[in-house]
Design a protein around this motif. Sequence first.
Motif, PDB file in Angstrom:
ATOM      1  N   PHE A 294      20.566 -16.349  -1.635  1.00 32.40           N
ATOM      2  CA  PHE A 294      19.020 -16.750  -1.691  1.00 32.40           C
ATOM      3  C   PHE A 294      18.516 -17.163  -0.328  1.00 32.40           C
ATOM      4  CE2 PHE A 294      19.622 -16.690  -6.346  1.00 32.40           C
ATOM      5  CZ  PHE A 294      18.648 -15.678  -6.747  1.00 32.40           C
ATOM      6  N   ARG A 295      19.302 -17.918   0.498  1.00 33.32           N
ATOM      7  CA  ARG A 295      18.693 -18.274   1.893  1.00 33.32           C
ATOM      8  C   ARG A 295      18.721 -17.150   2.664  1.00 33.32           C
ATOM      9  NH1 ARG A 295      21.880 -23.221   0.893  1.00 33.32           N
ATOM     10  NH2 ARG A 295      23.967 -22.392   1.504  1.00 33.32           N
ATOM     11  N   ALA A 296      19.607 -16.244   2.388  1.00 28.51           N
ATOM     12  CA  ALA A 296      19.445 -14.992   3.264  1.00 28.51           C
ATOM     13  C   ALA A 296      18.156 -14.100   2.809  1.00 28.51           C
ATOM     14  CB  ALA A 296      20.654 -14.179   3.051  1.00 28.51           C
ATOM     15  N   LEU A 297      17.993 -14.078   1.505  1.00 31.97           N
ATOM     16  CA  LEU A 297      16.965 -13.424   0.689  1.00 31.97           C
ATOM     17  C   LEU A 297      15.530 -13.913   1.291  1.00 31.97           C
ATOM     18  CD1 LEU A 297      17.984 -12.795  -2.644  1.00 31.97           C
ATOM     19  CD2 LEU A 297      17.763 -11.028  -0.932  1.00 31.97           C
ATOM     20  N   THR A 298      15.487 -15.339   1.393  1.00 35.78           N
ATOM     21  CA  THR A 298      14.493 -16.029   1.896  1.00 35.78           C
ATOM     22  C   THR A 298      14.161 -15.614   3.277  1.00 35.78           C
ATOM     23  OG1 THR A 298      14.673 -17.894   0.509  1.00 35.78           O
ATOM     24  CG2 THR A 298      13.236 -18.275   2.513  1.00 35.78           C
ATOM     25  N   ALA A 299      14.973 -15.653   4.178  1.00 36.49           N
ATOM     26  CA  ALA A 299      14.813 -15.225   5.668  1.00 36.49           C
ATOM     27  C   ALA A 299      14.215 -13.733   5.613  1.00 36.49           C
ATOM     28  CB  ALA A 299      16.009 -15.578   6.200  1.00 36.49           C
ATOM     29  N   ALA A 300      14.844 -12.911   4.812  1.00 35.70           N
ATOM     30  CA  ALA A 300      14.550 -11.637   4.967  1.00 35.70           C
ATOM     31  C   ALA A 300      13.252 -11.382   4.613  1.00 35.70           C
ATOM     32  CB  ALA A 300      15.463 -10.787   4.159  1.00 35.70           C
ATOM     33  N   ALA A 301      12.577 -12.194   3.506  1.00 40.41           N
ATOM     34  CA  ALA A 301      11.398 -11.997   2.967  1.00 40.41           C
ATOM     35  C   ALA A 301      10.388 -12.631   4.261  1.00 40.41           C
ATOM     36  CB  ALA A 301      11.340 -12.947   1.564  1.00 40.41           C
ATOM     37  N   ILE A 302      10.667 -13.652   4.822  1.00 42.05           N
ATOM     38  CA  ILE A 302       9.918 -14.179   5.800  1.00 42.05           C
ATOM     39  C   ILE A 302       9.753 -12.990   6.888  1.00 42.05           C
ATOM     40  CG2 ILE A 302       9.899 -15.867   7.668  1.00 42.05           C
ATOM     41  CD1 ILE A 302      11.139 -17.836   5.690  1.00 42.05           C
ATOM     42  N   VAL A 303      11.065 -12.406   7.297  1.00 41.96           N
ATOM     43  CA  VAL A 303      10.754 -11.611   8.419  1.00 41.96           C
ATOM     44  C   VAL A 303       9.749 -10.484   7.933  1.00 41.96           C
ATOM     45  CG1 VAL A 303      12.046  -9.666   9.620  1.00 41.96           C
ATOM     46  CG2 VAL A 303      13.040 -11.803   9.284  1.00 41.96           C
ATOM     47  N   VAL A 304       9.762  -9.952   6.645  1.00 44.00           N
ATOM     48  CA  VAL A 304       8.995  -8.955   6.180  1.00 44.00           C
ATOM     49  C   VAL A 304       7.431  -9.533   6.260  1.00 44.00           C
ATOM     50  CG1 VAL A 304       8.117  -7.475   4.276  1.00 44.00           C
ATOM     51  CG2 VAL A 304      10.626  -7.852   4.585  1.00 44.00           C
ATOM     52  N   LEU A 305       7.191 -10.776   5.951  1.00 41.59           N
ATOM     53  CA  LEU A 305       5.930 -11.173   5.856  1.00 41.59           C
ATOM     54  C   LEU A 305       5.467 -11.246   7.333  1.00 41.59           C
ATOM     55  CD1 LEU A 305       3.760 -12.740   4.650  1.00 41.59           C
ATOM     56  CD2 LEU A 305       5.081 -14.863   4.788  1.00 41.59           C
ATOM     57  N   LEU A 306       6.289 -11.661   8.259  1.00 41.12           N
ATOM     58  CA  LEU A 306       5.843 -11.714   9.726  1.00 41.12           C
ATOM     59  C   LEU A 306       5.300 -10.363  10.348  1.00 41.12           C
ATOM     60  CD1 LEU A 306       8.410 -14.144  11.351  1.00 41.12           C
ATOM     61  CD2 LEU A 306       5.973 -14.636  10.634  1.00 41.12           C
ATOM     62  N   VAL A 307       6.395  -9.356   9.863  1.00 43.51           N
ATOM     63  CA  VAL A 307       6.020  -7.998  10.426  1.00 43.51           C
ATOM     64  C   VAL A 307       4.743  -7.429   9.688  1.00 43.51           C
ATOM     65  CG1 VAL A 307       6.975  -5.676  10.051  1.00 43.51           C
ATOM     66  CG2 VAL A 307       8.493  -7.337  10.569  1.00 43.51           C
ATOM     67  N   VAL A 308       4.289  -7.637   8.655  1.00 43.40           N
ATOM     68  CA  VAL A 308       3.063  -7.310   8.084  1.00 43.40           C
ATOM     69  C   VAL A 308       2.020  -8.052   8.625  1.00 43.40           C
ATOM     70  CG1 VAL A 308       1.846  -7.010   5.843  1.00 43.40           C
ATOM     71  CG2 VAL A 308       4.104  -6.771   5.625  1.00 43.40           C
ATOM     72  N   VAL A 309       2.121  -8.981   8.831  1.00 40.95           N
ATOM     73  CA  VAL A 309       1.069  -9.791   9.241  1.00 40.95           C
ATOM     74  C   VAL A 309       0.843  -9.693  10.996  1.00 40.95           C
ATOM     75  CG1 VAL A 309       0.446 -12.190  10.368  1.00 40.95           C
ATOM     76  CG2 VAL A 309       1.228 -12.147   8.144  1.00 40.95           C
ATOM     77  N   LEU A 310       1.635  -9.156  11.552  1.00 34.79           N
ATOM     78  CA  LEU A 310       1.458  -8.649  12.879  1.00 34.79           C
ATOM     79  C   LEU A 310       0.995  -7.199  12.970  1.00 34.79           C
ATOM     80  CD1 LEU A 310       5.126 -10.007  14.377  1.00 34.79           C
ATOM     81  CD2 LEU A 310       2.900 -10.713  15.045  1.00 34.79           C
ATOM     82  N   LEU A 311       1.369  -6.300  11.943  1.00 39.77           N
ATOM     83  CA  LEU A 311       0.795  -5.245  11.799  1.00 39.77           C
ATOM     84  C   LEU A 311      -0.624  -5.135  11.451  1.00 39.77           C
ATOM     85  CD1 LEU A 311       3.396  -3.071   9.801  1.00 39.77           C
ATOM     86  CD2 LEU A 311       2.917  -2.916  12.483  1.00 39.77           C
ATOM     87  N   ILE A 312      -1.063  -6.169  10.701  1.00 44.10           N
ATOM     88  CA  ILE A 312      -2.457  -6.401  10.514  1.00 44.10           C
ATOM     89  C   ILE A 312      -3.060  -6.914  11.764  1.00 44.10           C
ATOM     90  CG2 ILE A 312      -4.115  -8.026   9.336  1.00 44.10           C
ATOM     91  CD1 ILE A 312      -2.269  -7.856   6.955  1.00 44.10           C
ATOM     92  N   ASN A 313      -2.565  -7.795  12.392  1.00 42.71           N
ATOM     93  CA  ASN A 313      -3.232  -8.471  13.720  1.00 42.71           C
ATOM     94  C   ASN A 313      -3.203  -7.418  14.817  1.00 42.71           C
ATOM     95  OD1 ASN A 313      -3.295 -10.512  12.496  1.00 42.71           O
ATOM     96  ND2 ASN A 313      -1.585 -11.558  13.646  1.00 42.71           N
ATOM     97  N   ALA A 314      -2.191  -6.350  14.791  1.00 43.78           N
ATOM     98  CA  ALA A 314      -2.283  -5.145  15.901  1.00 43.78           C
ATOM     99  C   ALA A 314      -3.399  -4.411  15.649  1.00 43.78           C
ATOM    100  CB  ALA A 314      -1.085  -4.500  15.760  1.00 43.78           C
ATOM    101  N   VAL A 315      -3.707  -4.134  14.387  1.00 41.76           N
ATOM    102  CA  VAL A 315      -4.852  -2.972  14.025  1.00 41.76           C
ATOM    103  C   VAL A 315      -5.976  -3.757  14.366  1.00 41.76           C
ATOM    104  CG1 VAL A 315      -5.945  -1.857  12.025  1.00 41.76           C
ATOM    105  CG2 VAL A 315      -3.642  -1.858  12.160  1.00 41.76           C
ATOM    106  N   ALA A 316      -6.229  -5.066  14.197  1.00 40.93           N
ATOM    107  CA  ALA A 316      -7.597  -5.758  14.436  1.00 40.93           C
ATOM    108  C   ALA A 316      -7.787  -5.717  15.891  1.00 40.93           C
ATOM    109  CB  ALA A 316      -7.416  -7.036  13.752  1.00 40.93           C
ATOM    110  N   ILE A 317      -6.563  -6.210  16.591  1.00 36.81           N
ATOM    111  CA  ILE A 317      -6.577  -6.350  18.141  1.00 36.81           C
ATOM    112  C   ILE A 317      -6.994  -4.902  18.757  1.00 36.81           C
ATOM    113  CG2 ILE A 317      -5.367  -6.558  20.199  1.00 36.81           C
ATOM    114  CD1 ILE A 317      -3.803  -8.735  18.485  1.00 36.81           C
ATOM    115  N   ILE A 318      -6.397  -3.773  18.212  1.00 31.36           N
ATOM    116  CA  ILE A 318      -6.744  -2.429  18.798  1.00 31.36           C
ATOM    117  C   ILE A 318      -8.238  -2.025  18.520  1.00 31.36           C
ATOM    118  CG2 ILE A 318      -6.380  -0.130  18.543  1.00 31.36           C
ATOM    119  CD1 ILE A 318      -3.539  -0.576  17.758  1.00 31.36           C
ATOM    120  N   LEU A 319      -8.849  -2.469  17.348  1.00 32.75           N
ATOM    121  CA  LEU A 319     -10.307  -2.410  17.149  1.00 32.75           C
ATOM    122  C   LEU A 319     -11.095  -2.949  18.110  1.00 32.75           C
ATOM    123  CD1 LEU A 319     -10.288  -1.940  13.301  1.00 32.75           C
ATOM    124  CD2 LEU A 319     -10.503  -0.083  14.996  1.00 32.75           C
TER     125      LEU A 319
END
Length: 316
Positions: free
Chosen positions: A283-308
């Motif tokens: 579960f510790r590995a799962l927690t880290a993997a979910a955090i990585v996905v969360l960071l990636v999604v947030v960075l993608l949202i930020n990237a779209v807003a920055i491009i605009l």
Amino acid sequence: MAGSMGTLGGQDVVQAEVQKALEGQSVDWRSRIWEGFLVLSLIVSFFFLTWLIVSQLVASMPVWQERGVVDFLSSPTSSRAESAGISQALFGSLIMMAIVSLLALPIGVAAAIYLEEYAPDNAVSRTLNTVIRNLAGVPAVVYGILGLAFFVIAAEPITGGRTVISGGLTLAVLVLPIAIIVTAEALRSVPASIREAGFGVGATRWEVIRSHVLPYAAPGIFTGIILTMARAFGETAPLLLVGAVAGSFATSDTASFIERLLGPYTSLPTIIYNWARQPGDGFRALTAAAIVVLLVVVLLINAVAIILRNRYARKW
């Protein structure tokens, strides 16, 4: 004669000091110290951010190596670490972000435009601005109680009770004051000369706002959208109050989109909160993997807003 010579001597000293400053011979140590402090703060922030990303990537490697990205993203929640995934959490988070984007952002921008461009400067408008700023500082859990009382209980015939719709509406109300404030600040930064030029050629107030004010303020508005979406995407406490499942639950593979909207739901922050409390390396590995996905999604949202934002910034 002596007085005039003294005056000329003083002017020579001033000119010499100015010449030294222009040639870079005079060092402003206070400015240099302040600049060094700012650079140090940037380095420290970047270090902690890099450490967070690298540590979570390393901790999540067993998940990516043993199961792969597709299996982890497409698997439902489970009480067994070796088969648990985040498909339901991704669905819930993305649906709630869609609700926030469709409701909080347009309403927030429209409210800010009215308060800054149309509303008279009187006691009512000043009171509204004060209330909005106070609401932006209210703890998120209070909005969770509001969502429970209104969206889950009072509006149950419309929202379905403890559903992802209630969660999305709660998050929309939570970030609405922030959207209004950041948009209002961006509108205030527009020079008055731009409005005056539009009025000078006979444009109406709405034409000036639409064609001149909003494009000029767009970079600041999109920066506010980044902060707003990131705040909504990372919230956990209000979702727990309005019915987000902290454990595992079953979803039929044949369930329609509407059935999933009106059924049990969870989100990425909620899943991370739940897995972080579980014992075991799995579960510790799962927690880290979910955090990585969360960071990636947030960075993608930020990237779209920055491009605009940059697209509109180049126009001005």
